[in-house]
Each structure stands twice: as structure tokens, then as C-alpha cells.
Design a protein around this motif. Structure first.
Motif, short mmCIF file in Angstrom:
data_model
loop_
_atom_site.label_atom_id
_atom_site.label_comp_id
_atom_site.label_asym_id
_atom_site.label_seq_id
_atom_site.Cartn_x
_atom_site.Cartn_y
_atom_site.Cartn_z
N ALA A 1 2.63 60.89 38.90
CA ALA A 1 3.27 59.37 38.12
C ALA A 1 2.11 59.07 37.45
O ALA A 1 2.30 58.07 36.60
CB ALA A 1 3.79 58.86 39.59
N ASP B 1 -2.01 62.57 48.85
CA ASP B 1 -0.99 62.77 47.98
C ASP B 1 0.15 62.94 48.25
O ASP B 1 0.83 63.94 49.40
CB ASP B 1 -1.83 64.21 47.15
CG ASP B 1 -2.94 63.12 46.13
OD1 ASP B 1 -3.03 62.76 45.96
OD2 ASP B 1 -3.57 64.31 46.29
N ILE C 1 -1.23 51.90 47.73
CA ILE C 1 -0.44 53.32 47.03
C ILE C 1 -0.51 53.30 45.10
O ILE C 1 -1.41 52.16 44.94
CB ILE C 1 0.77 52.90 46.65
CG1 ILE C 1 1.55 54.53 46.27
CG2 ILE C 1 1.00 52.16 46.08
CD1 ILE C 1 2.98 54.94 46.75
N ARG D 1 -1.11 58.51 46.68
CA ARG D 1 -1.46 58.35 45.53
C ARG D 1 -0.86 59.89 44.91
O ARG D 1 0.28 60.46 45.96
CB ARG D 1 -2.86 59.43 45.06
CG ARG D 1 -3.53 59.15 44.13
CD ARG D 1 -4.54 60.41 43.19
NE ARG D 1 -4.86 61.30 44.63
CZ ARG D 1 -5.55 62.10 44.13
NH1 ARG D 1 -6.98 61.72 43.50
NH2 ARG D 1 -5.72 63.18 44.77
N LYS D 2 0.28 59.30 43.98
CA LYS D 2 1.21 59.82 43.17
C LYS D 2 0.71 60.95 42.23
O LYS D 2 0.99 60.43 40.50
CB LYS D 2 2.63 59.16 43.24
CG LYS D 2 3.01 58.92 44.16
CD LYS D 2 4.21 57.60 43.21
CE LYS D 2 4.82 56.50 44.92
NZ LYS D 2 6.20 56.57 44.17
N ASP E 1 -0.10 55.03 41.68
CA ASP E 1 1.24 55.52 41.30
C ASP E 1 1.00 55.62 40.01
O ASP E 1 0.38 56.66 39.21
CB ASP E 1 2.59 55.58 41.25
CG ASP E 1 2.58 52.87 41.53
OD1 ASP E 1 2.04 52.72 40.32
OD2 ASP E 1 3.37 52.78 41.96
N SER E 2 0.42 54.67 38.89
CA SER E 2 0.94 55.51 37.49
C SER E 2 -0.83 55.25 36.71
O SER E 2 -0.87 55.64 36.48
CB SER E 2 1.56 53.17 36.52
OG SER E 2 0.85 52.67 36.67
N THR F 1 8.88 49.65 38.58
CA THR F 1 7.68 50.57 37.80
C THR F 1 6.77 49.18 37.50
O THR F 1 7.12 48.35 36.84
CB THR F 1 8.47 51.37 36.91
OG1 THR F 1 8.81 50.56 35.57
CG2 THR F 1 9.16 52.31 37.05
N ASN G 1 6.19 61.68 43.12
CA ASN G 1 6.97 60.33 42.30
C ASN G 1 8.32 60.10 43.85
O ASN G 1 9.48 60.25 42.03
CB ASN G 1 6.81 60.75 41.37
CG ASN G 1 6.88 59.65 40.74
OD1 ASN G 1 6.33 58.43 41.18
ND2 ASN G 1 7.86 59.29 39.43
#
Length: 185
Positions: free
Chosen positions: A140, A153, A107, A136-137, A109-110, A81, A156
Motif C-alpha cells: 500500500a 509486514d 500501522i 506495515r503494508k 499503509d500509504s 483511505t 493490504n
């Protein structure tokens, strides 16, 4: 390395996106990008290391000349993370002043790293800065990041392959696969 070669690998759960689907989607994105930047010089900025596969295949799918440059940033350390603290490990060689810049990512995520990166690149006075990501998450995301081109998309889950790694493994997997939770738990 393809999915058949990893069937016995207990670290991988299942193939999530097959290579053929990745390539088809990259061709669609390349067509959109070519239309949007018709008549403009375009600089693709790949984010090392994960975006290497995406950048190479996206650039080859474009039916126009583009310049490429690379930037390496880190906010992960050795975990799975984001730490939220961004460091530039390798800066661009290109001057961005007055240029159309398309950040190419593997990617999101956050969104923390990409938010920082777009702010940094915009401070260099380009004509425009847009983002293209293969994955893309949405679940997240911690920061709102305006992404113009999205391949897929996804939920997570921890995914590897096609440039994405776990502890520097699986980057050369042609498909995108989910990593078994016991590996990173």
C-alpha cells in the motif's frame, strides 16, 4: 475484548495476529530499541489514537526509563483511505531540540501521513528521529518511509484491533483481525 467475544460479529472476518504474538514481537522490538539507545535519553512519540496500545505495551517492555509524549494528526476523515492532507489535531508538549525521538505507530499503509510527520519533527532539530510501527503494508506504500523497527509486514487488508479501528469500533480488541469487506465496501 478478545477474539472469543467477537466470533459472532459478522463485521470481522478472522483473527490475523493473536495477542500473544503481538506481545512477543513487542518484547523483541523493545530489546532492539534498548540496545540501540543504550546510554541515550529517548522520547517516545505516540501517534494518537491508534498507537495507544502499542505505545503502552512497548514502553512497559523496555527495561529502561523513557519519556512519552503524544501527537494527534489526521489524514483520513471518515473514510478508510488516506486523504493525503495532514492536519495536526494535538501537538507535542515536549521540546525536541537535541533529543532522540522514536515515533511509535500502529500501522503504516500509504506512508503519506508518516512522511509528513517525520519531516515536521525533523524540522524541530532533534538529535535523531526514527520510527517504530507494529504493522506495515508494503503493497500500500505510496511514499518511501524509512522505518527502523517493524513488528509485522502484512498484506493490504483492512485490519482492526489492538488500537486500530473502523468507525471508532474494535480498538479494544486484544488481537488484530481482518474486517469483512462488505462492511467498508
Amino acid at each position: 475484548m478478545d477474539a472469543k467475544q467477537i466470533e459472532g460479529d459478522l463485521a470481522l472476518d478472522q483473527t490475523y495476529i493473536a495477542e500473544a504474538d503481538i506481545q512477543a514481537r513487542l518484547r523483541e522490538l523493545a530489546a532492539e530499541i534498548a540496545r540501540d539507545y543504550e546510554g541515550e535519553d529517548l522520547l517516545l512519540v505516540g501517534v494518537l489514537r491508534g498507537a495507544v496500545m502499542v505505545m503502552a505495551d512497548l514502553a512497559r517492555a523496555l527495561d529502561r526509563d523513557v519519556e512519552m509524549d503524544w501527537m494527534a494528526v489526521s489524514s483520513y476523515g471518515s473514510g478508510t483511505t488516506s486523504s493525503g492532507v495532514v492536519r495536526i489535531l494535538k501537538d507535542l508538549d515536549s521540546d525536541l531540540t537535541g533529543r532522540h525521538v522514536l515515533i511509535v505507530e500502529d500501522i503504516i499503509d500509504s506512508g503519506l501521513t508518516l512522511s509528513w510527520l517525520t519531516t515536521n519533527l525533523r524540522s524541530r532539530k532533534p538529535a535523531s528521529v526514527e520510527i517504530c510501527t507494529l504493522l506495515r503494508k508494503p503493497e500500500a506504500l505510496k511514499m518511501v518511509v524509512d522505518v527502523k523497527y517493524v513488528g509485522f509486514d502484512i498484506p493490504n487488508a483492512f485490519v482492526v484491533g489492538y488500537g486500530l479501528d473502523y468507525d471508532e469500533r474494535y480498538r479494544n480488541l486484544r488481537d488484530i483481525a481482518t474486517l469483512a469487506p462488505h462492511v467498508y465496501a
